[in-house]
Design an enzyme around this catalytic site. Structure first.
Site, PDB file in Angstrom:
ATOM      1  N   TYR A   1       0.824  -1.209   0.000  1.00 28.67           N
ATOM      2  CA  TYR A   1       0.000   0.000   0.000  1.00 28.67           C
ATOM      3  C   TYR A   1       0.862   1.266   0.000  1.00 28.67           C
ATOM      4  CZ  TYR A   1      -3.531  -3.398   1.146  1.00 28.67           C
ATOM      5  OH  TYR A   1      -4.347  -4.507   1.125  1.00 28.67           O
TER       6      TYR A   1
ATOM      7  N   THR B   1     -12.622  -5.890   0.180  1.00 27.84           N
ATOM      8  CA  THR B   1     -11.719  -7.029   0.348  1.00 27.84           C
ATOM      9  C   THR B   1     -10.262  -6.668   0.115  1.00 27.84           C
ATOM     10  OG1 THR B   1     -12.047  -7.658  -1.972  1.00 27.84           O
ATOM     11  CG2 THR B   1     -13.496  -8.681  -0.326  1.00 27.84           C
ATOM     12  N   CYS B   2     -10.019  -5.587  -0.629  1.00 28.28           N
ATOM     13  CA  CYS B   2      -8.632  -5.235  -0.901  1.00 28.28           C
ATOM     14  C   CYS B   2      -7.909  -4.814   0.367  1.00 28.28           C
ATOM     15  CB  CYS B   2      -8.552  -4.121  -1.938  1.00 28.28           C
ATOM     16  SG  CYS B   2      -9.418  -2.616  -1.448  1.00 28.28           S
ATOM     17  N   VAL B   3      -8.658  -4.312   1.354  1.00 26.93           N
ATOM     18  CA  VAL B   3      -8.029  -3.891   2.612  1.00 26.93           C
ATOM     19  C   VAL B   3      -8.597  -4.657   3.797  1.00 26.93           C
ATOM     20  CG1 VAL B   3      -7.388  -1.584   1.834  1.00 26.93           C
ATOM     21  CG2 VAL B   3      -9.701  -1.969   2.766  1.00 26.93           C
TER      22      VAL B   3
END
Length: 986
Positions: A647, A953-955
């Site tokens: 990230y 869902t990415c985080v």
């Protein structure tokens, strides 16, 4: 009338009258006859005179020659010329050879004669070596035969004493006379062997001392040693002798007395490489038919001799010559040489698995083996030869250690025979030898004993290595064709499951000790004539068997949970730190090969801890290996100048790939084919109108892309994959699946874990073939009726063709003895060789992303867990302890309190559904939720209790409205989980 001056007064006058004319004619005829008789008488007288004169001159010359011979004999009776003179004088006087040879001894000069005759006999041997086809050669042989005959000496000297023959033979043996006779044999062209009258006598002279001297005398032993080193080392010896002489030599070798050679083994192995090869070929040719008659001592010595010769040959010295060098015609019973593809996990290891020569030393010179010698050498690993040896050593148990050492030596010096020899031994013994080795030698061995790892390197335990290494080879080979029903069944496995477990633990201790020893070079401290094996090769054999046993346990466990761990033998934290350090050093080292190209063997030589992790990873707890793996990944990213936090990269700092919705696989291959796949990636989807879709890839879009990509490339309609009856995928074995775009796609999406191929693996791929092989393994009928050979049928595009499993396989019938090898080759072909190119493309593609030596730390099941998470219950307490909160939420907020109360009441399916809803994966992360990056998080989503929870869902973020009722929160949460409502990939 007076006659003319020119008229011939001698002209015959012709009477034309009557009777008076006839009477005159008769008188003339009588006169002519009388004159003719007179001439004949004179001629006879003249011829007789000439003969008498010739005879007289001959007699006079003979007396002169005899006087000269006697003069030459008197001048030097010990010379070769003097001995010839003695023989010729005796012949002139009508005496026999032994009368002539022994004449001076009878005349009172016995002592002097004996001194001189011994020297003369050696000269005769040297003369034979120079020209065995000369006219005098047969006389020389006759003289030597007389001198070496106790009976001839006794008759000539009128006594029963055979001291003359003893003394002459001892002198000849002490002066290595057999080397001259051996040279005489080689001087005779093979095509003229039947025309050489001296050759049969030469053969008789070679073995004469064995009938003169007792077996317990030094002269007997020296003569037998010389016979082996001088005569049986001759190239193609059986072809050099007439059939009668060959039979005589074979029957005259004192096989029962072979044990007298025990003190002379070093002399036998000190001959050159070519001589060792020919000695092996000739020795086994002469001795093999007599195995059943050999006593224990002779059999043991014979096996030790074969072992010593094999152990001092260069590795691969006995391999067949290349086609360009070989003039041998195809042989239906020829050795099915080892197949080109190894069972070992590293192809380069298969080539070097028994090489003990330093890689920096020049390769040893290998002899050019004549096709006839090669054919005789094949007897070493012939089915009948091995069966006869097994039967002989079974009848003489004291010779069993010799058989163990011999089998090890044969498969080490001649790697091409390893599978054939091991399979043949298993076929003939039915596993009883494995059981005998374990219970009689290995189970009580100090090697690998719990609590005594140091015994592995103790030189006093060297005799324990041969049976251990042989059972490791045999049991590994047995497992290749042993189905699970046999392995776990009663009486079908040579060892009980308890014995297998104990044996596996013993192997683990030995392997771990060998991998962690500082010095990886050197040889196992044993007599090289008994065992030729480096520590590295011993470790390979042990590890191969250990991993095969562990693979069975991985499929169906039969040992306790911690059975394979060595945690009691090491400081785990120190091990982890050392492994990470060694990986860093290896990555930074200036070596010729890139780290990803290093084999397990090479890794072990450079790094002890990585050697353990690459070869016997199951010795280290799975969680520890996962931690090490993550450190490797993090260190690799730092070394590449990348942040371990994905990230940390914003838009523009990542490689951007635009993917059309309808062409995910094609665009993914084109856009990412040349990209650095280890660098951050950003996916942007293009809609059906050619416009970029809104949203920023925070990881969710990449997940969607990867999921769609997998669905497309693993679609069986694309031709890259086939499905079995259980809908399990495997690479398409057809040739077109490796060509052009297909091969490139395989490389791009590559993933493969290289493992052993077991017969039971064939069940899911080709059950009909599996059932046929099991039938063949247990078949007791007529194998000729089956008409099988070492080929496999392959069908492609409706056309069937036959593929050789080994060179000349179509001419090698499958028999009861070699069926195990056939079964293994067929299953290996279907499981490995047939998809070799596809698998290599997979592995090469995967290697671009993940270093192979990192993946070798895990088996198939563990890789699945590594990628998809642990197939374990979801620990809610652990999840709550590692959850972050955002907005108005914290751990004490009322909605959060209700949330955890509801989640604690979920069953496991519901808990996994929650995980899948928030993280896109239903399995908990390895090593607990502390390893989930980013951590599981909950953020408030407003106060509207009619809204459903959503997720990013990415985080790994759950967006949870502030519900005040436990019932509403439970209903809304389950509704969202089950319907994927509000599923947010952005």
């Amino acid at each position: 009338m007076q006659p003319s001056l020119f008229e011939d007064s001698r002209r015959r006058r012709i009477n034309l009258g009557g009777a008076s004319g006839a009477s005159s004619q008769s008188a003339l005829l009588d006169q002519a006859k009388a004159r003719r008789l007179e001439r004949q008488t004179l001629k006879r007288k003249q011829d007789s005179a000439i003969k008498i004169q010739s005879w007289w001159r001959g007699m006079r010359e003979a007396r002169s020659v005899r006087r000269n011979l006697r003069r030459a004999l008197d001048q030097d009776v010990a010379s070769l010329t003097g001995l010839r003179c003695l023989v010729l004088i005796g012949q002139e006087e009508g005496r026999s050879a032994h009368d002539t040879v022994y004449a001076p001894a009878r005349a009172g000069f016995a002592a002097s004669w004996l001194v001189l005759i011994r020297k003369a006999s050696l000269m005769l041997c040297r003369s034979l070596a120079r020209d065995p086809q000369s006219p005098n050669a047969i006389h020389h042989v006759h003289i030597l035969s007389t001198l070496l005959s106790p009976a001839a000496g006794s008759r000539a000297l009128g006594t029963e004493d055979s001291q003359a023959a003893l003394q002459v033979s001892k002198y000849l043996v002490d002066h290595d006379y057999q080397q001259y006779l051996a040279r005489a044999i080689t001087q005779v062209p093979i095509e003229r062997k039947s025309q050489c009258s001296a050759l049969p006598g030469v053969v008789r002279l070679l073995v004469a001392p064995f009938s003169i001297w007792p077996a317990d005398t030094p002269t007997f032993a020296t003569s037998l040693l010389s016979l082996l080193t001088r005569v049986l080392t001759l190239p193609i010896l059986p072809n050099r002798l007439p059939l009668e002489s060959l039979a005589y030599l074979s029957s005259s070798i004192p096989y029962p007395s072979l044990h007298v050679l025990d003190p002379h083994t070093s002399a036998l192995v000190n001959v050159d490489v070519d001589s060792k090869v020919h000695l092996l070929a000739n020795l086994v040719t002469f001795t093999a038919p007599r195995y059943p008659a050999l006593a224990t001592a002779a059999l043991s010595t014979y096996l030790r001799l074969l072992t010593a010769l094999l152990n001092t040959l260069p590795v691969n010295a006995l391999d067949p010559p290349s086609p360009a060098k070989s003039n041998a015609t195809p042989n239906n019973n020829a050795t099915p040489w080892r197949h080109q593809d190894s069972d070992d996990s590293d192809s380069e290891e298969a080539v070097t698995q028994v090489t003990v020569v330093s890689t920096f030393a020049p390769p040893p010179r290998l002899p050019d083996i004549d096709s006839r010698t090669l054919k005789r050498l094949q007897t070493l690993q012939d089915d009948k030869q091995l069966a006869s040896l097994l039967a002989a050593t079974k009848a003489h148990p004291a010779a069993r250690p010799g058989l163990i050492a011999y089998l090890l030596a044969l498969t080490t010096a001649w790697p091409a025979t390893r599978e054939r020899v091991l399979s043949t031994v298993l076929a003939h013994t039915g596993g009883t030898l494995v059981r005998e080795l374990y219970r009689g030698y290995v189970r009580g061995s100090p090697l690998g004993r719990e609590g005594s790892p140091g015994a592995v390197l103790d030189p006093t335990h060297a005799p324990a290595w041969p049976p251990l290494l042989l059972i490791a080879d045999l049991y590994t080979q047995a497992l290749l064709t042993m189905g699970d029903d046999e392995f776990f069944g009663e009486g079908r496995n040579p060892l009980t499951l308890d014995e297998v477990a104990s044996f596996g633990r013993q192997l683990l201790t030995i392997a771990y000790t060998l991998f962690t020893r500082e010095d990886q070079s050197g040889m196992v401290r044993a007599d090289e004539t008994v065992l030729r094996c480096s520590w590295e090769n011993a470790r390979e054999k042990i590890t191969r068997c250990l991993t095969a046993i562990h693979a069975r346990d991985s499929r169906k466990s039969f040992v306790p949970r911690d059975h394979w761990l060595v945690t009691s033998q090491l400081d785990m934290q120190a091990f982890v730190e050392a492994a990470i350090y060694e990986e860093q050093q290896l990555a930074q080292s200036d070596i010729d090969l890139p780290p990803r190209a290093l084999s397990k063997r090479q890794i072990a030589a450079m790094s002890p801890r990585l050697g353990v992790l690459n070869n016997i990873p199951f010795a280290i707890p799975f969680e520890v290996r996962v931690s090490i793996f993550r450190h490797f990944v993090a260190n690799d990213m730092l070394a590449r100048g990348r942040s371990v936090n994905r990230y940390a990269y914003g838009p523009g700092q990542r490689t951007r790939a635009e993917i059309r919705r309808g062409r995910v696989a094609e665009d993914g291959f084109d856009r990412l084919g040349d990209a650095d796949l280890k660098a951050p990636l950003e996916i942007a989807f293009i809609d059906q109108f050619g416009e970029p879709e809104a949203g920023i890839d925070g990881g969710g879009l990449f997940k969607e892309f990867f999921t769609s990509l997998c669905k497309e490339v693993f679609d069986t309609d694309r031709g890259l994959w086939l499905a079995n009856k259980k809908n399990e995928l495997y690479p398409n074995p057809h040739a077109y699946a490796t060509e052009g775009e297909y091969g490139e796609v395989l490389l791009c999406i590559g993933i493969r874990i290289m493992t052993h191929s077991f017969l039971d693996d064939l069940v899911s791929l080709d059950p009909e073939l599996y059932n046929g092989l099991i039938f063949l393994k247990n078949y007791d009928g007529d194998f000729e009726a089956l008409s099988l050979n070492f080929t496999v049928a392959v069908e492609e595009f409706g056309e069937a063709k036959s593929m050789d499993l080994v060179p000349n396989g179509s001419n090698i019938p499958v028999t009861k003895e070699n069926r195990l090898q056939y079964i293994h080759l067929v299953s290996h072909y279907r499981l490995t060789r047939q998809i070799k190119l596809q698998s290599e493309a997979f592995f090469e593609g995967l290697s671009q992303m993940v270093d192979p030596k990192w993946l070798r730390m895990f088996n198939q099941q563990e890789v699945q867990v590594l990628i998809g998470g642990a197939n374990a219950p979801v620990d809610i307490a652990d999840l709550r302890a590692h959850t972050n909160y955002g907005g108005l939420y914290d751990d004490n907020e009322s909605t959060i309190q209700i949330f955890w109360k509801v989640v604690n009441a979920f069953d496991q399916d519901q808990r996994q559904g929650l995980l899948r809803f928030v993280t896109s994966c239903s399995r908990p992360p390895l090593l607990g939720f502390k390893e989930l990056v980013p951590n599981f998080a909950i953020r408030d989503a407003g106060s509207d209790e009619n809204r459903l929870p959503t997720a990013s869902t990415c985080v790994n973020l759950l967006k949870l409205p502030r519900y005040r009722s436990e019932r509403i929160l439970r209903d809304k949460l389950l509704q969202a989980i089950n319907s994927n409502a509000g599923f947010d990939l952005s």
